[in-house]
Scaffold this motif. Structure first.
Motif, PDB file in Angstrom:
ATOM      1  N   VAL A 297       2.720  12.955  -9.606  1.00 59.16           N
ATOM      2  CA  VAL A 297       3.412  12.795  -8.330  1.00 59.16           C
ATOM      3  C   VAL A 297       4.879  12.408  -8.537  1.00 59.16           C
ATOM      4  O   VAL A 297       5.774  12.949  -7.877  1.00 59.16           O
TER       5      VAL A 297
ATOM      6  N   LEU B   3       1.268   7.314  -1.557  1.00 59.34           N
ATOM      7  CA  LEU B   3       0.156   7.597  -2.456  1.00 59.34           C
ATOM      8  C   LEU B   3      -0.994   6.620  -2.195  1.00 59.34           C
ATOM      9  O   LEU B   3      -0.800   5.407  -2.200  1.00 59.34           O
TER      10      LEU B   3
ATOM     11  N   ARG C 197      -0.237   9.470 -11.081  1.00 61.33           N
ATOM     12  CA  ARG C 197       1.090   8.915 -10.850  1.00 61.33           C
ATOM     13  C   ARG C 197       2.162   9.714 -11.581  1.00 61.33           C
ATOM     14  O   ARG C 197       3.243   9.976 -11.041  1.00 61.33           O
TER      15      ARG C 197
END
Length: 319
Positions: free
Chosen positions: A278, A264, A275
Motif C-alpha cells: 500500500v 488501511l 503495508r
C-alpha cells in the motif's frame, strides 16, 4: 527551438561535418532534452567538455542545453516562491475570512473536527486558485483559453516539478506534532499556516484520510484541465537525468500514500507485506509516527490495537 534548428541543420550537413553529433550520442531530431551535470553525463561527454573548440557544433548544442537547464530551474524557482508559496502564508487565511489565534487551537483540539469539511473545502479551492495563478504566470494567453505558439509541454514539466514540491510540503506539514508547530525547513517544509492544508495537522484518522484523497482527486483533475498533467503517464522528457526519478509522473505521490495508510484497516495494517504494497515509500518509523497521532472517529471508532503498536516498535528497533 534554437537547438532543434541547429541539430536539424547539422543532420543535413555532409557526414564529415555532422557525423560527430550522432557518434557522440546526440540525436539531431530531438526537440526537448534537458541535461544535468550528473556523473553519467560527465562521463558521457568528458572528452567533449574538455575541448575548447567552440566552433564544434556538438559543443554549441551542449552549451545550449546548459542554458536551457538553467533557465528551466529559474522558472521553477520563480513560480514556486512568487506564486505558490504566498498561498501558504497566514494572510491568505485571514483574507478568506478564516480566523487565527486561540480559536484555532480550540478547533484543532476537538475530535469531531478531524476531517473538517470547512477546512477541506477552503484548501481545495485555495490551491485550485494557486494552480490557475501559476498557469497565468507561465502563459497568460493559454490561461485565457486561447491558442499560443509557446511550447505547452514546458509548462507541464514546470508544474510537475512544482506539484512534487507541494506534495512534500503538505506531507511534512500534516505530520507535524500539532497545528501550532512552526516549520523548521523553509525549503521542504515552507507551510506556515496549517489552515491551507486539506486536513488538520497533527492528527490522523480514517475520515481525514478519505478527505485527503478527495482533495487530491479534485486537484489532479484541475491540473489535467490546466496543464494536461495525467497520473502515471511515462515521462519521456525528463528535465534532469536522475536514476532516482520515477519512470512516470503521479501527482501528489506522498499524499496519496498517506491517505491510503490512514484508511488501511487495522487487520491489514498488522501485515507487513500489505503495508509495503500500500505504501512502499514509508518505513516503519514513519508509519509509527502517523499512527501515534491516530484519533478514532465515526468511520473508525476503535483505537489502534496494542499489538500493532508493539509490532511497529519491534520493526523500528531501539532508539
Amino acid at each position: 527551438m534554437l537547438r532543434a534548428i541547429v541539430s536539424q541543420a547539422a543532420a543535413e550537413m555532409p557526414r564529415s561535418v555532422g557525423s560527430g553529433i550522432k557518434s557522440n550520442g546526440i540525436d539531431p531530431g530531438m526537440t526537448f532534452r534537458f541535461l544535468d551535470n550528473t556523473r553519467m553525463e560527465k562521463e558521457k561527454y568528458k572528452s567533449i567538455k574538455e575541448s575548447d573548440d567552440w566552433e564544434d557544433i556538438l559543443m554549441f548544442i551542449i552549451a545550449l542545453e546548459k542554458i536551457e537547464s538553467w533557465i528551466f530551474s529559474r522558472i521553477v524557482e520563480s513560480v514556486w516562491w512568487q506564486t505558490l508559496t504566498p498561498h501558504m502564508q497566514p494572510m491568505v487565511a485571514k483574507s478568506s475570512g478564516r480566523t487565527t489565534g486561540s480559536s484555532t487551537k480550540k478547533t484543532y483540539g476537538r475530535r469531531h473536527n478531524l476531517g473538517d469539511h470547512e477546512q477541506g473545502n477552503f484548501s481545495t479551492e485555495l490551491w485550485k486558485k494557486a494552480f490557475k495563478d501559476a498557469c497565468e504566470r507561465l502563459c497568460p494567453i493559454r490561461a485565457g483559453g486561447h491558442d499560443c505558439g509557446c511550447l505547452s509541454v514546458l509548462a507541464r514539466l514546470v508544474m510537475e516539478q512544482l506539484v512534487d514540491r507541494l506534495d512534500m510540503a503538505m506531507f511534512n506539514a500534516i505530520l507535524r506534532e500539532s497545528a501550532e508547530e512552526m516549520p523548521t525547513d523553509p525549503v521542504s517544509d515552507p507551510i506556515t499556516d496549517s489552515k491551507v492544508l486539506p486536513i488538520p495537522a497533527g492528527k490522523s484518522s480514517f475520515g481525514a484520510g478519505a478527505q485527503l484523497k478527495n482533495a487530491i482527486g479534485n486537484w489532479s483533475r484541475w491540473l489535467t484541465d490546466l496543464f494536461g498533467i495525467e497520473d502515471d503517464v511515462p515521462v519521456y522528457n525528463n528535465i534532469i537525468v536522475d536514476d532516482q526519478r520515477p519512470k512516470s509522473f503521479k501527482a501528489f505521490r506522498l499524499l496519496h500514500a498517506l491517505s491510503d495508510l490512514m484508511m488501511l484497516p487495522f487487520g491489514m495494517l498488522a501485515d507487513v507485506s500489505i503495508r509495503k504494497e500500500v505504501c512502499p515509500t514509508f518505513d516503519p518509523t514513519l508509519i509509527k509516527r502517523v499512527f501515534s497521532n491516530f484519533v478514532p472517529d465515526e468511520f473508525c471508532p476503535d483505537p489502534i490495537p496494542q499489538n500493532i503498536i508493539e509490532s511497529l516498535d519491534s520493526e523500528v528497533g531501539p532508539p
